[in-house]
Design a protein around this motif. Structure first.
Motif, PDB file in Angstrom:
ATOM      1  N   LYS A 189      39.595  28.015 -39.392  1.00 57.41           N
ATOM      2  CA  LYS A 189      40.159  28.347 -37.419  1.00 57.41           C
ATOM      3  C   LYS A 189      40.821  26.735 -37.451  1.00 57.41           C
ATOM      4  O   LYS A 189      41.507  26.227 -37.941  1.00 57.41           O
ATOM      5  CB  LYS A 189      38.955  28.475 -36.767  1.00 57.41           C
ATOM      6  N   GLN A 190      41.872  27.397 -36.974  1.00 58.56           N
ATOM      7  CA  GLN A 190      42.901  25.852 -36.033  1.00 58.56           C
ATOM      8  C   GLN A 190      41.778  25.343 -34.989  1.00 58.56           C
ATOM      9  O   GLN A 190      40.744  25.201 -34.699  1.00 58.56           O
ATOM     10  CB  GLN A 190      43.561  26.178 -34.775  1.00 58.56           C
ATOM     11  N   SER A 245      42.170  20.694 -41.185  1.00 58.35           N
ATOM     12  CA  SER A 245      41.616  21.848 -41.555  1.00 58.35           C
ATOM     13  C   SER A 245      40.182  22.501 -40.874  1.00 58.35           C
ATOM     14  O   SER A 245      39.019  21.392 -40.983  1.00 58.35           O
ATOM     15  CB  SER A 245      41.488  22.680 -43.161  1.00 58.35           C
TER      16      SER A 245
END
Length: 335
Positions: free
Chosen positions: A19-20, A51
């Motif tokens: 995910k961001q 990350s």
């Protein structure tokens, strides 16, 4: 032409697919919003790439291990531990964020944290009481435990914003579903002087508990439920007069961080709470659940406004995201 040096990389080990970093700020888990997100922002401010997810990429310079979800734990724990073992072998820096005292209780997650601590270079905790409890329950050295406090994710709101309201007095409880049992116990013996309008901001799990009859009150209560989001908590805080934070000294939750207390005071609300270890530093700014003073502030929340104002004046910058990011920066690059 010389090949430029790659940027150092921080991987945040968080349950689920990649995910961001920004998604952590919307997560229901307070540790994701108030700890992992500032850590990632801190790394980015130093020029690192970041990350987030279950799998640490090969280029990771450091890995920050967040709270392992109980969902799919039997599959995820071996996956995480295998990666941590490989990362330790390759001398990649491992930082374990220890948010609940699993080592002090019979928790199914206890073996995971026991092994993860053996592999970690550094362990971060949110307050000194948890640092001491971890030190006493493990073989980790004191200099390998670092305190990084939770951030406040809201702007400060002056106390007394509902003083002229014609609505009945209202009380707010918010928190993760793992804290619901403490609210249920309080409702079963609801203080006589406490408001009868109870606003709850939590997860769908808690909504299900309520709809299935797991919240029985000794006095008739009007329940108002909102599904948790940052804006939902702000809206609920604007509609109530006081916050209640019940807990227990017979649970691993006794070592919870001060984030719910600090957040409530930042939102301008007097707080009635169980006096957990992490709350002791702030004992002059809240009312202990069960005390005469707490019963009085339930009946007249304005009696608590001076405490709220003093807290805000004293701690206006300490829990800000920039301040917490600076603490994470020293942890991430520490040798």
């Amino acid at each position: 032409m010389m090949t430029p040096e790659p940027h150092p990389h921080l991987h945040i080990m968080s349950g689920g697919p990649d995910k961001q970093l920004s998604e952590l700020f919307e997560d229901e888990l307070a540790s994701s919003r108030l700890r992992l997100f500032p850590a990632g922002r801190s790394a980015e401010s130093m020029g690192w790439t970041v990350s987030v997810g279950d799998h640490a990429p090969n280029q990771s310079s450091a890995v920050l291990v967040g709270k392992i979800p109980i969902f799919d734990f039997d599959k995820r724990a071996p996956l995480w531990l295998a990666q941590l073992t490989d990362l330790a072998r390759r001398k990649v820096r491992i930082i374990l964020d220890y948010t609940d005292h699993h080592l002090g209780f019979d928790s199914p997650i206890k073996p995971f944290y026991r092994r993860a601590l053996e592999l970690a270079d550094l362990c971060t905790v949110s307050h000194s009481a948890l640092a001491k409890a971890l030190y006493d329950a493990s073989d980790i050295t004191a200099d390998a435990i670092c305190i990084v406090e939770d951030a406040i994710e809201y702007e400060f709101v002056r106390p007394g914003h509902r003083e002229k309201s014609t609505q009945p007095l209202a009380v707010l409880w918010f928190g993760h579903g793992t804290n619901f049992e403490f609210l249920a116990r309080l409702c079963a013996d609801w203080p006589e002087t406490a408001p009868r309008d109870l606003h709850i901001v939590s997860s769908e799990e808690v909504r299900s508990f309520i709809s299935n009859g797991y919240l029985e009150a000794s006095l008739p209560l009007q329940i108002h439920f909102r599904h948790w989001s940052p804006s939902a908590l702000s809206e609920a805080a604007a509609a109530v007069d006081v916050v209640v934070i019940p807990s227990s000294f017979e649970s691993r939750k006794q070592f919870s961080s001060s984030n719910r207390l600090v957040t409530s005071l930042a939102l301008g609300l007097p707080v009635v709470a169980t006096a957990l270890p992490s709350y002791q530093e702030f004992r002059d700014y809240f009312f202990e659940l069960g005390s005469e003073a707490a019963n009085n502030v339930f009946a007249n929340p304005s009696l608590g406004h001076e405490k709220v104002a003093k807290f805000q004046k004293t701690f206006s910058s300490r829990f800000s995201i920039p301040s917490v990011q600076r603490s994470w920066a020293s942890v991430i690059v520490q040798k």
